[in-house]
Design an enzyme around this catalytic site. Structure first.
Site, mmCIF file in Angstrom:
data_model
loop_
_atom_site.group_PDB
_atom_site.id
_atom_site.type_symbol
_atom_site.label_atom_id
_atom_site.label_comp_id
_atom_site.label_asym_id
_atom_site.label_seq_id
_atom_site.Cartn_x
_atom_site.Cartn_y
_atom_site.Cartn_z
ATOM 1 N N HIS A 20 -6.333 -7.147 -0.535
ATOM 2 C CA HIS A 20 -6.480 -5.707 -0.773
ATOM 3 C C HIS A 20 -5.704 -5.312 -2.029
ATOM 4 C CE1 HIS A 20 -6.833 -6.298 3.667
ATOM 5 N NE2 HIS A 20 -7.883 -5.518 3.484
ATOM 6 N N HIS A 55 0.819 -1.227 0.000
ATOM 7 C CA HIS A 55 0.000 0.000 0.000
ATOM 8 C C HIS A 55 0.852 1.276 0.000
ATOM 9 C CE1 HIS A 55 -3.684 -2.193 0.425
ATOM 10 N NE2 HIS A 55 -3.363 -2.694 1.606
ATOM 11 N N ASP A 83 -2.768 -10.589 -2.430
ATOM 12 C CA ASP A 83 -3.334 -10.042 -1.188
ATOM 13 C C ASP A 83 -4.797 -9.666 -1.453
ATOM 14 O OD1 ASP A 83 -2.150 -8.623 1.558
ATOM 15 O OD2 ASP A 83 -3.911 -7.581 0.743
HETATM 16 ZN ZN LIG Z 1 -4.146 -7.086 2.657
#
Ligand SMILES: [Zn+2]
Length: 293
Positions: A150, A111, A148
């Site tokens: 996300h 991220h 992942d």
């Molecule tokens: Zn994640």
């Protein structure tokens, strides 16, 4: 990240315990991760951002960078070594000293954008590794595979203007960070999956979208943003994968790497917050990468 935070030290203990109990420890050679240098970090992060993270590092206590992402007095050191693990893993795999490498690191990285920490991530570990392959080893085509749960907004932010890097990903949508759908670059293959998708839908996405794109790109090394929070037991999401899905996708990526990349795979830990499921899923992943055949 502070007490009660899901991105906790027990995650790495759960992985170590499971590797021992699964009998995989004997198949693994362990290395200590060096700290990434500022120059290595600056291949993917703005120097002003690196300076900001250094300046925000607290002498004691917990300092929040955003509502999800915090630092204590050890976090900067951990983040430097997490990124450095991807650098060392790249050196080991490109030199042929190791066939594959898994970086058991915290904090995660995918991220973290060029100039922004978020989502438990300070430095983008997989991006630092991929940039090292391009810059230090002169490779021309790199793939980053992100399973992942996300979306890896940081990795997309860093490489969306670099056609040497192909990123393929699956992620639950809608879910944090709510990105990955709007006008992705040509080198970004983003496959959003709805909550409850499960094994069959995930495997279809891999076969129908990832594998053709990887075959077109012909990567010289395959990086994996290995998050295990798509597991059905994970408390943060609802994609309903099972242990075996992580073994299956690893085998598919081993086949890609064998065909185009001399077998080179560098995998780096991202999410995964159900401790038992995390340990079991990483064991499935590592059994394929390094275990007995
Ligand atoms: Zn994640």
């Amino acid at each position: 990240m502070g007490p009660y935070h899901p991105e906790c030290p027990d995650r790495l203990h759960a992985i170590s315990d499971r590797l021992i109990s699964a009998g995989l420890d004997a198949w693994i050679r362990r290395y200590s991760a060096p700290a990434a240098s500022r120059d290595q970090l600056a291949r993917v992060h703005a120097r002003e951002y690196i300076a900001t993270i250094e300046a925000e590092s607290p002498a004691s206590g917990i300092h929040f960078l955003d509502p999800d992402t915090a630092m204590n007095e050890h976090s900067l050191t951990a983040a430097r070594h997490a990124a450095g693990a991807a650098v060392l893993a790249t050196d080991l795999v490109v030199s042929g000293e190791c066939a594959t490498a898994f970086c058991a690191v915290r904090p995660p990285g995918h991220h973290a954008e060029r100039d922004r920490a978020m989502g438990f991530c300070l430095f983008n570990n997989v991006a630092v590794g991929a940039a090292h392959a391009l810059v230090a080893h002169g490779l021309e085509r790199v793939a980053i595979v992100d399973f992942d749960v996300h979306h890896g907004n940081g990795t997309e932010n860093i490489f969306s203007t670099d056609p040497r890097v192909l990123m393929v990903s699956t992620f639950q949508h809608p879910l944090y960070p709510y990105s990955g759908l709007d006008n992705p670059a040509a080198n970004m293959v983003n496959i959003p999956l709805s909550a409850g998708t499960g094994s069959a839908g995930f495997r279809d996405a891999v076969r129908d979208h990832w594998l053709p794109a990887l075959a077109r790109h012909r990567p010289e090394i395959v990086y994996i943003s290995a998050g295990f929070d798509a597991h059905r037991e994970d408390p943060l999401a609802g994609l309903k994968l099972v242990d075996d899905d992580f073994g299956w996708v690893t085998r598919e990526l081993i086949a890609v790497a064998a065909k185009y990349a001399r077998g080179r795979i560098v995998s780096t830990l991202e999410g995964g917050y159900g401790l038992s499921a995390l340990g079991r899923s990483v064991a499935e992943h590592i059994r394929e990468l390094a275990g007995p055949r």
